[in-house]
Design a protein around this motif. Structure first.
Motif, PDB file in Angstrom:
ATOM      1  N   PRO A 378       0.809  -1.226   0.000  1.00 51.71           N
ATOM      2  CA  PRO A 378       0.000   0.000   0.000  1.00 51.71           C
ATOM      3  C   PRO A 378       0.840   1.273   0.000  1.00 51.71           C
ATOM      4  N   ARG A 379       2.036   1.242   0.605  1.00 49.82           N
ATOM      5  CA  ARG A 379       2.889   2.436   0.611  1.00 49.82           C
ATOM      6  C   ARG A 379       3.352   2.772  -0.800  1.00 49.82           C
ATOM      7  N   ASN A 380       3.689   1.744  -1.571  1.00 49.36           N
ATOM      8  CA  ASN A 380       4.110   1.969  -2.955  1.00 49.36           C
ATOM      9  C   ASN A 380       2.974   2.552  -3.780  1.00 49.36           C
ATOM     10  N   ARG A 381       1.785   2.016  -3.616  1.00 45.32           N
ATOM     11  CA  ARG A 381       0.648   2.493  -4.392  1.00 45.32           C
ATOM     12  C   ARG A 381       0.298   3.933  -4.020  1.00 45.32           C
ATOM     13  N   GLU A 382       0.377   4.238  -2.746  1.00 45.64           N
ATOM     14  CA  GLU A 382       0.066   5.600  -2.312  1.00 45.64           C
ATOM     15  C   GLU A 382       1.060   6.606  -2.905  1.00 45.64           C
ATOM     16  N   ALA A 383       2.341   6.215  -2.958  1.00 41.34           N
ATOM     17  CA  ALA A 383       3.381   7.141  -3.431  1.00 41.34           C
ATOM     18  C   ALA A 383       3.430   7.246  -4.945  1.00 41.34           C
ATOM     19  N   LEU A 384       3.034   6.193  -5.669  1.00 35.27           N
ATOM     20  CA  LEU A 384       3.280   6.151  -7.104  1.00 35.27           C
ATOM     21  C   LEU A 384       2.039   6.189  -7.984  1.00 35.27           C
ATOM     22  N   THR A 385       0.874   5.893  -7.445  1.00 36.72           N
ATOM     23  CA  THR A 385      -0.320   5.841  -8.295  1.00 36.72           C
ATOM     24  C   THR A 385      -0.562   7.187  -8.977  1.00 36.72           C
ATOM     25  N   GLY A 386      -0.659   7.136 -10.290  1.00 36.87           N
ATOM     26  CA  GLY A 386      -0.929   8.335 -11.071  1.00 36.87           C
ATOM     27  C   GLY A 386       0.254   9.262 -11.251  1.00 36.87           C
ATOM     28  N   LYS A 387       1.420   8.897 -10.739  1.00 36.43           N
ATOM     29  CA  LYS A 387       2.602   9.758 -10.823  1.00 36.43           C
ATOM     30  C   LYS A 387       3.403   9.448 -12.092  1.00 36.43           C
ATOM     31  N   TYR A 388       3.961  10.492 -12.680  1.00 37.94           N
ATOM     32  CA  TYR A 388       4.778  10.345 -13.886  1.00 37.94           C
ATOM     33  C   TYR A 388       6.244  10.210 -13.474  1.00 37.94           C
ATOM     34  N   VAL A 389       6.869   9.107 -13.921  1.00 39.06           N
ATOM     35  CA  VAL A 389       8.225   8.772 -13.500  1.00 39.06           C
ATOM     36  C   VAL A 389       9.109   8.678 -14.747  1.00 39.06           C
ATOM     37  N   VAL A 390       9.995   9.652 -14.913  1.00 38.89           N
ATOM     38  CA  VAL A 390      10.928   9.638 -16.037  1.00 38.89           C
ATOM     39  C   VAL A 390      12.092   8.715 -15.679  1.00 38.89           C
ATOM     40  N   ILE A 391      12.311   7.687 -16.495  1.00 39.21           N
ATOM     41  CA  ILE A 391      13.346   6.684 -16.216  1.00 39.21           C
ATOM     42  C   ILE A 391      14.298   6.618 -17.397  1.00 39.21           C
ATOM     43  N   THR A 392      15.556   6.940 -17.175  1.00 36.37           N
ATOM     44  CA  THR A 392      16.542   6.811 -18.248  1.00 36.37           C
ATOM     45  C   THR A 392      17.152   5.410 -18.227  1.00 36.37           C
ATOM     46  N   GLY A 393      17.631   4.976 -19.382  1.00 36.46           N
ATOM     47  CA  GLY A 393      18.152   3.607 -19.486  1.00 36.46           C
ATOM     48  C   GLY A 393      17.055   2.586 -19.288  1.00 36.46           C
ATOM     49  N   ALA A 394      15.847   2.902 -19.776  1.00 34.44           N
ATOM     50  CA  ALA A 394      14.671   2.068 -19.491  1.00 34.44           C
ATOM     51  C   ALA A 394      14.511   0.898 -20.445  1.00 34.44           C
ATOM     52  N   SER A 395      15.436   0.732 -21.378  1.00 38.34           N
ATOM     53  CA  SER A 395      15.277  -0.341 -22.363  1.00 38.34           C
ATOM     54  C   SER A 395      15.789  -1.678 -21.874  1.00 38.34           C
ATOM     55  N   SER A 396      16.577  -1.705 -20.793  1.00 38.44           N
ATOM     56  CA  SER A 396      17.107  -2.975 -20.294  1.00 38.44           C
ATOM     57  C   SER A 396      17.541  -2.803 -18.844  1.00 38.44           C
ATOM     58  N   GLY A 397      17.916  -3.942 -18.229  1.00 37.54           N
ATOM     59  CA  GLY A 397      18.513  -3.906 -16.901  1.00 37.54           C
ATOM     60  C   GLY A 397      17.652  -3.248 -15.846  1.00 37.54           C
ATOM     61  N   ILE A 398      18.291  -2.435 -14.999  1.00 37.17           N
ATOM     62  CA  ILE A 398      17.615  -1.814 -13.861  1.00 37.17           C
ATOM     63  C   ILE A 398      16.463  -0.926 -14.321  1.00 37.17           C
ATOM     64  N   GLY A 399      16.695  -0.140 -15.372  1.00 33.23           N
ATOM     65  CA  GLY A 399      15.660   0.774 -15.833  1.00 33.23           C
ATOM     66  C   GLY A 399      14.421   0.068 -16.331  1.00 33.23           C
ATOM     67  N   HIS A 400      14.622  -1.029 -17.072  1.00 33.88           N
ATOM     68  CA  HIS A 400      13.489  -1.808 -17.591  1.00 33.88           C
ATOM     69  C   HIS A 400      12.647  -2.369 -16.450  1.00 33.88           C
ATOM     70  N   VAL A 401      13.293  -2.971 -15.467  1.00 30.09           N
ATOM     71  CA  VAL A 401      12.542  -3.584 -14.374  1.00 30.09           C
ATOM     72  C   VAL A 401      11.908  -2.513 -13.487  1.00 30.09           C
ATOM     73  N   THR A 402      12.596  -1.389 -13.293  1.00 28.39           N
ATOM     74  CA  THR A 402      12.004  -0.288 -12.529  1.00 28.39           C
ATOM     75  C   THR A 402      10.715   0.174 -13.187  1.00 28.39           C
ATOM     76  N   ALA A 403      10.716   0.261 -14.505  1.00 30.51           N
ATOM     77  CA  ALA A 403       9.505   0.684 -15.218  1.00 30.51           C
ATOM     78  C   ALA A 403       8.367  -0.295 -14.976  1.00 30.51           C
ATOM     79  N   LEU A 404       8.655  -1.592 -15.028  1.00 30.75           N
ATOM     80  CA  LEU A 404       7.614  -2.594 -14.788  1.00 30.75           C
ATOM     81  C   LEU A 404       7.058  -2.473 -13.375  1.00 30.75           C
ATOM     82  N   LYS A 405       7.933  -2.245 -12.396  1.00 26.13           N
ATOM     83  CA  LYS A 405       7.496  -2.158 -11.001  1.00 26.13           C
ATOM     84  C   LYS A 405       6.723  -0.863 -10.739  1.00 26.13           C
ATOM     85  N   VAL A 406       7.142   0.235 -11.354  1.00 19.91           N
ATOM     86  CA  VAL A 406       6.410   1.494 -11.214  1.00 19.91           C
ATOM     87  C   VAL A 406       4.994   1.338 -11.760  1.00 19.91           C
TER      88      VAL A 406
END
Length: 668
Positions: A378-406
């Protein structure tokens, strides 16, 4: 040659259709419900063929509900009818199993006979062997075995319908427990051993990997990857002279449950189980004289399957997401003889790989795509729901998985990297799960391109809530080999430092206008520990740290804050050229992405590891000793073959691995 496939949008079905697309000619008709046409269109694009043709129908309807005019038009034109649509789930109830497995088979066979197909291919299961004890070969079917669950009973019954009622030629395929693709790990649901993955993750996150755990011998299981099952079915279906036969798509050697769990634990970096009482002791001597039903393993299995034990298990391991029914049927009494299948596959190159060779792929795919713990918090959903998150290096590795989790937590990832195609793949993965993402290709070493990116983001996005500076370039090369390579230092600074701050500076006015914004810099443990050979990389990350620390004091009044993550060594494509890292302890991209999510949710100034903090303290308290230790490591870990421009060749490997394990996570 033409084909009809039910269950084409299911897990095994998707892989089988891909095999047919890749290796066979002719049209491939696939049954699809009216409401699933959009999903099928996505799969057709992924299969990359216009030979896949949808046929609207329903598994629960007589003749699968296919239009009679279509049947008339295609009578005697379908060579192979593959029936895969069914329930493959030990936890499904009686009614669902009956409708899908038994009723669905009757309806599919009715349509196949109306079409006068060349051969009806029934995908059954080794579950049809029930509780049979001993060797169960491919000629065996009804041996009077007990069928202990609705799943076992309906799998047996659906195969019986084909064997006794079919008026067209038929073949039966009995897969064992099917897991993800052995190359990619791709899987689409939680089933079988996947129920145990959250427990393995819990052990990995809270216990040291070297800690031995006491396990119990739960007998043997049998696991095969889906790509083997699909390839074998395609090959066996087209071999002449095998109508009226069954094929066991199994591992020829039974796999002890404990060994299977340990292979997955090793892939995850979790502690492993040891069984203090070897099964050979329970099968020899006095215990070996006992009737099979009274031997310890048999008694244990019977206890686990009893109603009181199932109730207790539901209230204990059930709370960890492991259904009691799954634990009760995690092993097989039968040993599945697959000699006929192996003989038929001989020379095809199709075989079952060892689980150890692809366990890492299974774990990585689950951790990155199927683990929903981020979205459930619930803490993650409260902090991130509807928020725009600019992620660089999002095509692979850490950035790709961060995008999926966001996206899993309700956020809207804004994906930035050079390659548009991979970014589109990431967006497609997010949208298939019901999320939303934006794609903005950009070369982050090009300052003018970054300026254009910032203009586009400010104009198109209603807000910019988070910026994750993840894109980076790492170079491992000693100063001795860098004398004529000053461009190494320029390249790392250009991307890791100048590119990062140019992006943040371009977005700061928007965040000031909002009076909020948080920047997460993926830095390195090297900034705290100063490992040799990373002067170009560490200097660029240290520069980003210093810049952020200074401007944080200027911007905190505007509601803009910064977190620096001194990330330990992560198993990403960036470290792949350094071959010695293959045997080093690393964290996974998913673990690194969890740290990024934590940085966004909790917004600390820094996220460090214990070893990183220890390194920083050591450099402050005993700098001379620290440099002596690092110099020793400098001589133990040579320059990589890539750094020297030579072919790979390792020396002093045991010393390297010992130091890597002591100083876990440091880039050597």
């Amino acid at each position: 040659m033409s084909y009809f496939v039910t269950g084409a949008t299911g897990f095994i079905g998707r892989h089988l259709v891909q095999e047919l697309v890749d290796h066979r000619e002719g049209e491939i008709f696939v049954l699809v419900r009216q409401g699933s046409l959009a999903r099928l269109e996505t799969l057709v694009r992924r299969w990359g063929s216009d030979r896949v043709v949808p046929v609207v129908g329903d598994l629960s309807e007589p003749g699968l509900g296919v239009d009679e005019a279509w049947v008339d038009d295609h009578r005697d034109r379908i060579d192979h009818f593959f029936h895969l649509a069914a329930i493959y789930d030990m936890t499904a109830d009686d009614a669902t199993n009956e409708t899908m497995n038994v009723g669905g088979t009757r309806n599919a066979l009715e349509l196949a006979e109306a079409l006068q197909v060349g051969c009806f291919h029934q995908v059954s299961s080794v579950a049809g062997a029930g509780d049979y004890r001993g060797r169960f070969d491919e000629t065996m079917f009804d041996e009077g075995q007990s069928l202990p669950s609705p799943y076992h009973r309906t799998k047996f019954e659906s195969e019986r319908i084909v064997r006794t009622d079919a008026t067209v030629p038929w073949r039966v395929y009995r897969p064992a427990i099917v897991v993800g693709d052995s190359q990619t790990g791709a899987m689409d649901k939680i089933d079988g051993p996947y129920y145990f993955f959250p427990l393995i993750r819990l052990m990995r996150d809270h216990l040291p990997a070297w800690l031995p755990l006491v396990g119990v011998d739960l007998g043997d299981t049998n696991v095969v990857p889906v790509d083997y099952v699909a390839a074998a079915m395609d090959h066996l279906a087209h071999l002449p002279g095998h109508d009226g036969e069954a094929f066991h798509l199994v591992n020829p050697e039974p796999q002890p449950v404990v060994d299977t769990v340990n292979a997955l634990c090793a892939a995850a970096g979790a502690p492993q189980f040891a069984t203090p009482i070897d099964r050979r002791l329970t099968r020899s001597g006095a215990l070996g004289l006992l009737p099979r039903a009274l031997r310890p393993l048999s008694v244990l299995n019977e206890v686990i399957r009893s109603a009181p034990a199932q109730l207790v298990l539901d209230q204990t391991i059930g709370r960890l997401g492991i259904p009691a029914e799954v634990l009760a049927h995690s092993s097989f009494n039968a040993v599945f003889d697959s000699r006929r299948t192996e003989k038929a596959l001989a020379g095809s190159g199709i075989g079952v790989p060892d689980l150890e060779s692809y366990a890492r792929s299974l774990w990585t795919y689950w951790e990155e795509n199927l683990d929903t713990s981020t979205g459930r918090d619930p803490r993650n959903r409260e902090a991130l729901t509807g928020k725009y998150v600019v992620i660089t290096g999002a095509s692979s590795g850490i950035g790709h998985v961060t995008a999926l989790k966001v996206a899993q937590a309700g956020g809207i990832p804004v994906l930035v990297a050079r390659g548009k195609e991979k970014l589109e793949d990431t967006r497609a993965a997010i949208e298939l799960r019901g999320g939303t993402a934006h794609v903005h290709p950009c070369d982050l070493s090009d300052m003018e391109a970054i300026d254009r990116l910032c203009e586009a983001l400010v104009a198109e996005l209603p807000s910019i809530d988070f910026v994750v500076n993840n894109a980076g370039r790492s170079i491992r090369r000693s100063l001795r080999l860098s004398q004529d390579r000053f461009h190494d230092f320029e390249r790392t600074m250009q991307l890791n430092y100048f590119g990062a701050i140019r992006l943040v500076m371009g977005l700061i006015p928007k965040m000031q206008e909002q009076q909020r914004g948080h920047v997460v810099n993926v830095s390195s443990i090297g900034v705290q520990t100063n490992p040799p050979r990373f002067s170009a990389y560490v200097a660029s990350k240290a520069a980003l740290d210093s810049w952020s620390n200074v401007v944080a004091s200027e911007l905190v009044g505007d509601g803009i804050t910064f977190t620096g993550i001194h990330m330990p060594l992560v198993r990403t494509p960036m470290i792949a050229p350094t071959r010695i890292y293959d045997k080093f302890p690393t964290i996974s991209p998913a673990q690194a992405a969890d740290l990024v999510v934590k940085a966004m949710v909790e917004r600390p100034h820094e996220i460090n590891t214990m070893l990183g903090n220890a390194g920083a303290v050591a450099h402050t308290v005993a700098p001379k000793l620290s440099f002596r230790v690092l110099n020793m490591a400098y001589h133990v870990f040579p320059d990589s073959a890539a750094a020297k421009g030579e072919a790979a060749g390792g020396t002093r490997e045991s010393e390297q691995i010992m130091l890597a394990r002591i100083f876990k996570g440091i880039h050597w």
